[in-house]
Design a protein around this motif. Structure first.
Motif, PDB file in Angstrom:
ATOM      1  N   GLY B 498       0.809  -1.218   0.000  1.00 36.98           N
ATOM      2  CA  GLY B 498       0.000   0.000   0.000  1.00 36.98           C
ATOM      3  C   GLY B 498       0.838   1.263   0.000  1.00 36.98           C
ATOM      4  N   HIS B 499       0.291   2.306   0.624  1.00 36.51           N
ATOM      5  CA  HIS B 499       0.937   3.627   0.519  1.00 36.51           C
ATOM      6  C   HIS B 499       2.188   3.774   1.381  1.00 36.51           C
ATOM      7  N   GLY B 500       2.430   2.831   2.266  1.00 31.66           N
ATOM      8  CA  GLY B 500       3.671   2.888   3.047  1.00 31.66           C
ATOM      9  C   GLY B 500       3.656   3.957   4.119  1.00 31.66           C
ATOM     10  N   ILE B 501       4.740   3.976   4.897  1.00 32.21           N
ATOM     11  CA  ILE B 501       4.849   4.930   6.003  1.00 32.21           C
ATOM     12  C   ILE B 501       6.079   5.793   5.755  1.00 32.21           C
ATOM     13  N   PRO B 502       5.940   7.111   5.779  1.00 33.32           N
ATOM     14  CA  PRO B 502       7.116   7.970   5.578  1.00 33.32           C
ATOM     15  C   PRO B 502       8.173   7.708   6.655  1.00 33.32           C
ATOM     16  N   LYS B 503       9.441   7.831   6.244  1.00 36.27           N
ATOM     17  CA  LYS B 503      10.550   7.499   7.160  1.00 36.27           C
ATOM     18  C   LYS B 503      10.472   8.254   8.483  1.00 36.27           C
ATOM     19  N   HIS B 504      10.144   9.543   8.422  1.00 37.41           N
ATOM     20  CA  HIS B 504      10.239  10.349   9.644  1.00 37.41           C
ATOM     21  C   HIS B 504       9.201   9.973  10.699  1.00 37.41           C
ATOM     22  N   ILE B 505       8.166   9.260  10.300  1.00 39.21           N
ATOM     23  CA  ILE B 505       7.195   8.874  11.333  1.00 39.21           C
ATOM     24  C   ILE B 505       7.253   7.388  11.647  1.00 39.21           C
ATOM     25  N   LEU B 506       8.128   6.687  10.925  1.00 37.95           N
ATOM     26  CA  LEU B 506       8.205   5.236  11.124  1.00 37.95           C
ATOM     27  C   LEU B 506       8.559   4.878  12.574  1.00 37.95           C
ATOM     28  N   SER B 507       9.426   5.726  13.163  1.00 38.06           N
ATOM     29  CA  SER B 507       9.853   5.419  14.535  1.00 38.06           C
ATOM     30  C   SER B 507       8.748   5.672  15.557  1.00 38.06           C
ATOM     31  N   SER B 508       7.727   6.418  15.159  1.00 36.46           N
ATOM     32  CA  SER B 508       6.678   6.743  16.144  1.00 36.46           C
ATOM     33  C   SER B 508       5.465   5.840  16.043  1.00 36.46           C
ATOM     34  N   VAL B 509       5.462   4.913  15.070  1.00 39.88           N
ATOM     35  CA  VAL B 509       4.208   4.185  14.852  1.00 39.88           C
ATOM     36  C   VAL B 509       3.780   3.335  16.043  1.00 39.88           C
ATOM     37  N   PHE B 510       4.749   2.957  16.904  1.00 37.30           N
ATOM     38  CA  PHE B 510       4.363   2.144  18.047  1.00 37.30           C
ATOM     39  C   PHE B 510       4.007   2.987  19.270  1.00 37.30           C
ATOM     40  N   ASP B 511       4.155   4.311  19.131  1.00 35.58           N
ATOM     41  CA  ASP B 511       3.812   5.177  20.263  1.00 35.58           C
ATOM     42  C   ASP B 511       2.308   5.166  20.481  1.00 35.58           C
ATOM     43  N   PRO B 512       1.914   5.194  21.759  1.00 36.98           N
ATOM     44  CA  PRO B 512       0.472   5.260  21.982  1.00 36.98           C
ATOM     45  C   PRO B 512      -0.117   6.553  21.427  1.00 36.98           C
ATOM     46  N   PHE B 513      -1.303   6.469  20.946  1.00 34.34           N
ATOM     47  CA  PHE B 513      -2.077   7.603  20.403  1.00 34.34           C
ATOM     48  C   PHE B 513      -1.477   8.194  19.139  1.00 34.34           C
ATOM     49  N   PHE B 514      -0.521   7.500  18.535  1.00 36.41           N
ATOM     50  CA  PHE B 514       0.007   8.000  17.276  1.00 36.41           C
ATOM     51  C   PHE B 514      -0.766   7.350  16.147  1.00 36.41           C
ATOM     52  N   THR B 515      -1.339   8.150  15.285  1.00 33.50           N
ATOM     53  CA  THR B 515      -2.068   7.567  14.158  1.00 33.50           C
ATOM     54  C   THR B 515      -1.923   8.435  12.921  1.00 33.50           C
ATOM     55  N   THR B 516      -1.960   7.779  11.766  1.00 34.74           N
ATOM     56  CA  THR B 516      -1.932   8.531  10.512  1.00 34.74           C
ATOM     57  C   THR B 516      -3.305   8.488   9.867  1.00 34.74           C
ATOM     58  N   LYS B 517      -4.195   7.737  10.530  1.00 37.27           N
ATOM     59  CA  LYS B 517      -5.529   7.613   9.943  1.00 37.27           C
ATOM     60  C   LYS B 517      -6.312   8.891  10.190  1.00 37.27           C
ATOM     61  N   PRO B 518      -7.327   9.151   9.338  1.00 43.07           N
ATOM     62  CA  PRO B 518      -8.117  10.360   9.546  1.00 43.07           C
ATOM     63  C   PRO B 518      -8.791  10.360  10.908  1.00 43.07           C
ATOM     64  N   LYS B 519      -9.103  11.561  11.347  1.00 44.80           N
ATOM     65  CA  LYS B 519      -9.690  11.717  12.677  1.00 44.80           C
ATOM     66  C   LYS B 519     -10.944  10.856  12.812  1.00 44.80           C
ATOM     67  N   GLY B 520     -11.048  10.168  13.929  1.00 45.65           N
ATOM     68  CA  GLY B 520     -12.230   9.349  14.160  1.00 45.65           C
ATOM     69  C   GLY B 520     -12.099   7.936  13.635  1.00 45.65           C
ATOM     70  N   ARG B 521     -11.028   7.657  12.878  1.00 47.24           N
ATOM     71  CA  ARG B 521     -10.915   6.298  12.338  1.00 47.24           C
ATOM     72  C   ARG B 521      -9.907   5.446  13.113  1.00 47.24           C
ATOM     73  N   GLY B 522      -8.844   6.094  13.557  1.00 46.83           N
ATOM     74  CA  GLY B 522      -7.863   5.298  14.289  1.00 46.83           C
ATOM     75  C   GLY B 522      -7.691   5.850  15.687  1.00 46.83           C
ATOM     76  N   THR B 523      -7.458   4.973  16.645  1.00 52.46           N
ATOM     77  CA  THR B 523      -7.229   5.448  18.016  1.00 52.46           C
ATOM     78  C   THR B 523      -5.751   5.692  18.251  1.00 52.46           C
ATOM     79  N   GLY B 524      -4.934   5.134  17.367  1.00 53.83           N
ATOM     80  CA  GLY B 524      -3.502   5.225  17.594  1.00 53.83           C
ATOM     81  C   GLY B 524      -3.033   4.276  18.670  1.00 53.83           C
ATOM     82  N   LEU B 525      -3.879   3.318  18.997  1.00 50.48           N
ATOM     83  CA  LEU B 525      -3.496   2.386  20.056  1.00 50.48           C
ATOM     84  C   LEU B 525      -3.180   0.986  19.538  1.00 50.48           C
TER      85      LEU B 525
END
Lengths: 134, 570
Positions: B498-525
């Motif tokens: 799919g669209h992949g994850i940009p390098k600069h946010i790759l390190s944050s994907v496991f952080d709680p409440f971090f999400t790239t999904k539109p508001k209301g779709r992902g909890t980031g958890l």
């Protein structure tokens, strides 16, 4: 019967075809049933149908693609979409692409018969819906 | 059920739905088995909630708990045992150290004072011996004069009398320093000397000729007098020498006591600091490592190991309380996030459910329409269709409910391939709706891992839902399983294009409440929770991605070994 409506019914659920074929034949239609969209497309290439009833979500090819193919082949054919996913946006899409009508699962045989009758009317060869034996 | 899941003894019964999907993908033949399992499961749950299961209690004492969550009883027990020990605080150790140093210093002071006293006595004694011997010398000088010139006899008598007085008076004071025999002897000699001088004086008074004039008569007295005089002097001299040596020794002892007491004091201080620092430093270090492990999701309590308790025990008890809170919260978080996944899956299920419902609707309506014109076997066939389709609906719902059920966690032997097939089955509708295809490739004969199947399934549901979200229609998702590099772990890759994850946010994907999904779709958890679960299994989860060309999430789970089995101790 020359004015017999020729209907192609495409749904990957085999029970849909099994039940709807006699149901539609009772109102004087000739029905061909398909489960595989690719085979159905092949048949559409060979034969001109008055009405095509197709499911939207299927393996291999979805109803929207079938709709486009049928339109390309025979613009006169009325297309009725069936889906288990009753979403307004999907219905709008289908209608915009030129579908005649849209029916959401689960439906009664009479619901489809009514739509088919409407389509027959639009085609200029109305059928006697009451002849279904009800 | 929040408590202990230990009473789920048979792993295969623990997750009936899972067994159902894996062993019977078409699900036609397991209806009865399913119902039985379900009731059995319910009974167990009731038993677990209402009645205190003796087996549960027994297991809670086994601190190598095999469950990932819900260490409540463990913690309670650990807290009690921690506090029940003998209290030996750091403060007490400091006090004891100080008291030891003080007592030692006091002891040294007493010894030094006594020694000084002794030195002083000896000095006084020396002075006395000196006085005494100078008197004797003086007396002897006069005595010599008397014998040479016949003068000074009075002076000699006076001096020897003085010497006698000094000796009798002072030797009482220094009695402990003198040998009693020597003392008696000296005293005797002084008296004899004095008596001889007295005899000489009487002779003088009786006009006996002067000694130089009567050599024969006085010669004898003179010789005796000299002998006594010399003896007394020699005794005084030897007494002085002895005392000087004793004094030197006392002074040397005083010096030695100073030096050694300082050394011993330094050793005591060093030992005290060493013990104290060692105790504080090593415990702090241990706490630091505990904190790290707790951060990585190891929520087992700190258990008592030492024979005493102290300030650090209070800290351990506080940390255990904290662990209890975090553990509860994490369990709630995992369940909450699971419910979100269930929400997403529900859309697919709703669609999927419409198919059997439609089949039932059409069949029943046609049966009603043509009931009287139909042969019996056709009617039977239609009714069988209805039963089959009803069963199919039930399975669709059960599949989701089984995933959604808040179950107690239980560790069991897990076949990851079966787990992933079950997971993909659960997500089938979602995948179909998205127009995505999915491939599962597992190498043959992969070892089973030890884990909590439900929690692991949640991890893969999260990863697959993310992959589905990232992919567009027509793309595929690959799930690949193989043995880890060292052969002691199983690696599962979930790959999307799919669209992949940009390098600069790759390190944050496991952080709680971090999400790239539109508001209301992902909890980031999702990934945060997944990482927590995998960490609890002693595994790791890694992300690799290139923007535009897809992502690969790798879950590595250890085959047998479990870092969890080493416990925290204090």
């Amino acid at each position: 019967m020359s004015n017999e409506l020729k209907i192609l019914l495409l749904d990957d659920e085999h029970i849909v075809g099994k039940r709807l074929k006699p149901a539609l034949e009772k109102i004087g239609c000739s029905v061909e049933v398909f489960q595989d969209p690719l085979e159905a497309i092949k048949r559409i290439e060979e034969k001109e149908f008055d009405i095509v009833v197709t499911d939207i979500y299927m393996e291999g090819m979805d109803g929207m693609q079938v709709l486009e193919k049928v339109h390309a082949k025979c613009p006169k054919t009325k297309i009725i979409m069936i889906t288990g996913y009753a979403m307004i946006s999907l219905a709008r899409d289908a209608m915009e692409k030129g579908a005649f009508d849209f029916i959401a699962k689960p439906f009664k045989p009479d619901d489809l018969r009514k739509i088919i009758a409407k389509a027959a009317e639009a085609l200029g060869s109305p059928i006697d819906f009451s002849a279904s034996g009800n | 059920m929040q408590g202990k899941p230990g009473h789920f003894s048979k792993p295969s019964l623990n997750r009936p739905g899972f067994v159902l999907f894996t062993s019977h993908p078409d699900g036609e033949t397991t209806i009865n088995g399913w119902i039985e399992m379900e009731t059995e499961n319910q009974q167990r749950e009731e038993k677990g909630t209402d009645v205190k299961n003796p087996k549960t209690d027994k297991e809670s004492s086994d601190f190598t708990m095999k469950n990932l969550y819900g260490h409540m009883e463990d913690i309670q027990k650990a807290q009690q045992t921690l506090m029940a020990r003998y209290h030996f605080s750091v403060r007490r150790q400091i006090y004891i150290g100080n008291v030891v140093v003080f007592l030692f210093a006091a002891l040294i002071a007493v010894i030094l004072i006594l020694n000084n006293e002794q030195v002083q006595t000896r000095l006084e004694f020396l002075e006395f011996v000196n006085d005494f011997s100078s008197e004797i010398q003086q007396a002897r000088r006069y005595e010599k004069n008397y014998f040479l010139y016949g003068t000074n006899l009075d002076d000699a008598i006076e001096n020897i009398h003085l010497a006698n007085l000094i000796f009798t008076k002072e030797s009482e004071t220094f009695s402990e320093l003198q040998d009693q025999v020597t003392r008696q002897e000296i005293l005797k000699k002084i008296n004899a000397y004095e008596a001889l001088l007295g005899e000489l004086l009487q002779n003088q008074k009786a006009d006996v000729p002067l000694p130089m004039n009567t050599p024969h008569a006085s010669k004898e007295i003179e010789t005796r007098l000299r002998g006594y005089g010399q003896d007394i002097l020699a005794s005084a001299q030897s007494m002085m020498t002895v005392e000087k040596r004793a004094l030197e020794r006392a002074l040397k002892r005083s010096r030695d006591i100073h030096i050694y007491s300082i050394i011993v004091l330094l050793v005591i201080l060093a030992l005290n600091s060493y013990l104290l620092v060692g105790r504080i430093y090593s415990t702090l270090n241990r706490f630091a490592s505990y904190a790290q492990r707790i951060a990585s999701g190891d929520f087992r309590p700190i258990l008592p190991k030492r024979k005493f308790r102290d300030e650090f025990t209070d800290l351990a008890v506080a940390i255990n309380e904290m662990i209890k809170e975090i553990d509860t919260r994490e369990a709630v978080l995992i369940q909450t996030h699971k419910m979100r996944a269930v929400g997403t899956l529900t859309a697919g299920v709703a669609h999927e459910l419409n198919n059997p419902l439609n089949n039932i609707m059409l069949t029943v309506h046609m049966l009603m329409e043509d009931y009287h014109d139909m042969p019996d076997d056709e009617r039977m066939e239609m009714l069988e269709d209805v039963i089959k389709e009803t069963d199919r609906s039930r399975k669709i719902i059960r599949n989701l409910l089984d995933f959604a059920r808040e179950s107690s966690s239980a560790m069991e032997s897990v076949d990851l391939e079966e787990l992933l097939k079950g997971t993909v089955h659960l997500l089938e509708n979602q995948i179909r709706l998205s127009g995505i295809s999915i491939e599962i490739q597992f190498t043959d004969d992969l070892p089973r891992i030890h884990g909590d199947a439900q929690k692991l399934q949640q991890v893969f549901v999260n990863l697959l839902l993310n992959a589905i979200d990232a992919s567009s229609k027509g793309q595929k998702i690959q799930v690949m399983g193989c043995l880890g590099e060292k052969g002691d772990s199983v690696k599962v890759n979930v790959v999307d294009y799919g669209h992949g994850i940009p390098k600069h946010i790759l390190s944050s994907v496991f952080d709680p409440f971090f999400t790239t999904k539109p508001k209301g779709r992902g909890t980031g958890l999702g990934l945060s929770v997944s990482q927590g679960i995998v960490a609890k299994h002693g595994g790791t989860i890694k992300a690799k991605s290139d923007k535009g060309s897809g992502s690969c999430f790798t879950v590595i789970l250890p085959v047998i070994t479990f870092p969890e089995f080493e416990s925290f101790h204090l």
